[in-house]
Motif scaffolding. Structure first.
Motif, short mmCIF file in Angstrom:
data_model
loop_
_atom_site.label_atom_id
_atom_site.label_comp_id
_atom_site.label_asym_id
_atom_site.label_seq_id
_atom_site.Cartn_x
_atom_site.Cartn_y
_atom_site.Cartn_z
N VAL A 97 72.47 -1.79 43.65
CA VAL A 97 71.90 -2.98 44.27
C VAL A 97 70.40 -2.99 43.98
O VAL A 97 69.73 -1.96 44.13
CB VAL A 97 72.16 -2.99 45.79
N ILE A 98 69.89 -4.14 43.55
CA ILE A 98 68.47 -4.25 43.21
C ILE A 98 67.64 -4.09 44.49
O ILE A 98 67.82 -4.85 45.45
CB ILE A 98 68.17 -5.59 42.52
N MET A 99 66.73 -3.10 44.48
CA MET A 99 65.86 -2.86 45.64
C MET A 99 64.57 -3.67 45.51
O MET A 99 64.25 -4.45 46.38
CB MET A 99 65.52 -1.37 45.77
N HIS A 100 63.84 -3.43 44.43
CA HIS A 100 62.65 -4.25 44.17
C HIS A 100 62.26 -4.20 42.70
O HIS A 100 62.77 -3.38 41.94
CB HIS A 100 61.48 -3.86 45.08
N ARG A 101 61.35 -5.09 42.35
CA ARG A 101 60.91 -5.26 40.97
C ARG A 101 59.41 -5.05 40.92
O ARG A 101 58.66 -5.71 41.64
CB ARG A 101 61.29 -6.68 40.55
N GLU A 102 58.97 -4.12 40.06
CA GLU A 102 57.53 -3.88 39.87
C GLU A 102 57.06 -4.73 38.70
O GLU A 102 57.58 -4.61 37.60
CB GLU A 102 57.29 -2.41 39.47
N ARG A 103 56.07 -5.57 38.95
CA ARG A 103 55.55 -6.41 37.88
C ARG A 103 54.34 -5.72 37.25
O ARG A 103 53.44 -5.28 37.94
CB ARG A 103 55.13 -7.77 38.43
N SER A 107 53.00 -5.36 30.10
CA SER A 107 53.78 -4.15 29.84
C SER A 107 55.20 -4.38 30.33
O SER A 107 55.59 -5.51 30.63
CB SER A 107 53.14 -2.97 30.56
N PHE A 108 55.99 -3.32 30.42
CA PHE A 108 57.38 -3.46 30.84
C PHE A 108 57.47 -3.54 32.36
O PHE A 108 56.85 -2.75 33.05
CB PHE A 108 58.20 -2.26 30.36
N GLU A 109 58.26 -4.50 32.84
CA GLU A 109 58.49 -4.59 34.28
C GLU A 109 59.59 -3.61 34.65
O GLU A 109 60.56 -3.44 33.92
CB GLU A 109 58.88 -6.02 34.66
N ILE A 110 59.44 -2.94 35.78
CA ILE A 110 60.36 -1.90 36.22
C ILE A 110 61.17 -2.42 37.41
O ILE A 110 60.62 -3.04 38.32
CB ILE A 110 59.59 -0.63 36.63
N VAL A 111 62.48 -2.17 37.38
CA VAL A 111 63.37 -2.57 38.46
C VAL A 111 63.94 -1.31 39.10
O VAL A 111 64.41 -0.42 38.40
CB VAL A 111 64.52 -3.47 37.93
N HIS A 112 63.87 -1.23 40.44
CA HIS A 112 64.42 -0.10 41.18
C HIS A 112 65.76 -0.51 41.78
O HIS A 112 65.86 -1.59 42.38
CB HIS A 112 63.46 0.33 42.29
N LEU A 113 66.77 0.34 41.61
CA LEU A 113 68.11 0.07 42.12
C LEU A 113 68.60 1.24 42.96
O LEU A 113 68.09 2.36 42.83
CB LEU A 113 69.11 -0.16 40.97
N LYS A 114 69.62 0.97 43.80
CA LYS A 114 70.21 2.01 44.64
C LYS A 114 71.72 1.87 44.52
O LYS A 114 72.27 0.79 44.75
CB LYS A 114 69.77 1.82 46.09
N ASP A 115 72.41 2.97 44.14
CA ASP A 115 73.87 2.87 43.99
C ASP A 115 74.58 3.09 45.32
O ASP A 115 73.95 3.35 46.35
CB ASP A 115 74.38 3.82 42.88
N ALA A 116 75.91 2.96 45.30
CA ALA A 116 76.72 3.04 46.52
C ALA A 116 76.65 4.41 47.18
O ALA A 116 76.86 4.54 48.38
CB ALA A 116 78.17 2.67 46.21
N ALA A 117 76.33 5.45 46.39
CA ALA A 117 76.23 6.81 46.94
C ALA A 117 74.85 7.08 47.54
O ALA A 117 74.61 8.13 48.10
CB ALA A 117 76.53 7.83 45.84
N GLY A 118 73.93 6.11 47.40
CA GLY A 118 72.60 6.26 47.98
C GLY A 118 71.55 6.80 47.02
O GLY A 118 70.41 7.00 47.41
N HIS A 119 71.92 7.05 45.76
CA HIS A 119 70.95 7.53 44.77
C HIS A 119 70.11 6.36 44.28
O HIS A 119 70.65 5.30 44.00
CB HIS A 119 71.65 8.18 43.57
N THR A 120 68.80 6.55 44.15
CA THR A 120 67.94 5.50 43.62
C THR A 120 67.56 5.84 42.19
O THR A 120 67.44 7.01 41.84
CB THR A 120 66.66 5.32 44.46
N PHE A 121 67.39 4.81 41.37
CA PHE A 121 66.98 4.98 39.98
C PHE A 121 66.24 3.74 39.55
O PHE A 121 66.33 2.69 40.18
CB PHE A 121 68.18 5.29 39.07
N GLN A 126 64.64 -5.52 31.08
CA GLN A 126 65.58 -6.02 30.08
C GLN A 126 66.90 -5.24 30.04
O GLN A 126 67.85 -5.68 29.42
CB GLN A 126 64.95 -6.10 28.69
N ASN A 127 66.96 -4.08 30.72
CA ASN A 127 68.19 -3.29 30.77
C ASN A 127 69.08 -3.66 31.95
O ASN A 127 70.17 -3.11 32.09
CB ASN A 127 67.87 -1.79 30.86
N VAL A 128 68.63 -4.55 32.83
CA VAL A 128 69.37 -4.86 34.06
C VAL A 128 70.18 -6.13 33.87
O VAL A 128 69.66 -7.16 33.45
CB VAL A 128 68.40 -5.02 35.26
N PHE A 129 71.48 -6.05 34.18
CA PHE A 129 72.42 -7.17 34.03
C PHE A 129 73.04 -7.42 35.40
O PHE A 129 73.80 -6.58 35.90
CB PHE A 129 73.49 -6.77 33.01
#
Length: 161
Positions: A97-103, A107-121, A126-129
């Motif tokens: 689930v998309i947590m937030h987006r760093e603008r 340069s490259f914008e970074i998107v932070h996500l959190k999976d169902a197990a609670g791990h964040t990455f 451009q890699n997020v679909f």
């Protein structure tokens, strides 16, 4: 009917889908512009050109396209709280689930996500679909549900077999 998706190790995996799910596919919008005579267009990641998309559809959103006709059925916005799959980089195949987006202008914008197990990455934009509204994906996911296991968990699962 099968859909070609990434597993959590970044490999292609054939995923069996139902007859009803095989009538549509998700497309990531790469560009939205006005063509001749002010006709709005959007270009998707797989090279499709959709005329007269919904005015709310912007770059990085995902649209559900009916395969036989090529018409746009629905769309989901790229925003926090929506489910997304990573389609490139070291986290390829992970779903979260998309947590937030760093603008970062210029340069490259970074998107932070959190999976169902609670791990964040985190990964590049451009890699997020986006694959679903809220925590419910619009497509069925391969086994594992897009959650990457640690080396220890992966070994324990293999030894249990």
């Amino acid at each position: 009917n099968f859909r070609l998706l990434y597993d959590t190790k970044g490999r292609f995996s054939l995923h069996k889908i139902s007859k009803e799910e095989s009538t549509y596919k998700l497309c990531r919008v790469k560009k939205v512009f006005k063509g001749p005579k002010g006709t709005p267009y959007c270009i998707t990641h797989d090279g499709r050109t959709l005329r007269y998309p919904d005015p709310d559809v912007k770059t990085n959103d995902s649209v559900r396209v009916e395969i036989p006709s090529g018409k746009m059925l629905d769309y989901v916005k790229f925003e926090t709280g929506n489910t997304a799959m990573i389609s490139g980089g070291n986290n390829m195949g992970r779903v979260g689930v998309i947590m937030h987006r760093e603008r970062h202008p210029g340069s490259f914008e970074i998107v932070h996500l959190k999976d169902a197990a609670g791990h964040t990455f985190a990964t590049r934009l451009q890699n997020v679909f986006v694959i679903g509204k809220g925590t419910k994906p619009w497509i069925s996911l391969p086994k594992g549900g897009g959650i990457r296991l640690s080396i220890i968990e992966d070994r324990a699962a293999k030894m249990a077999k």
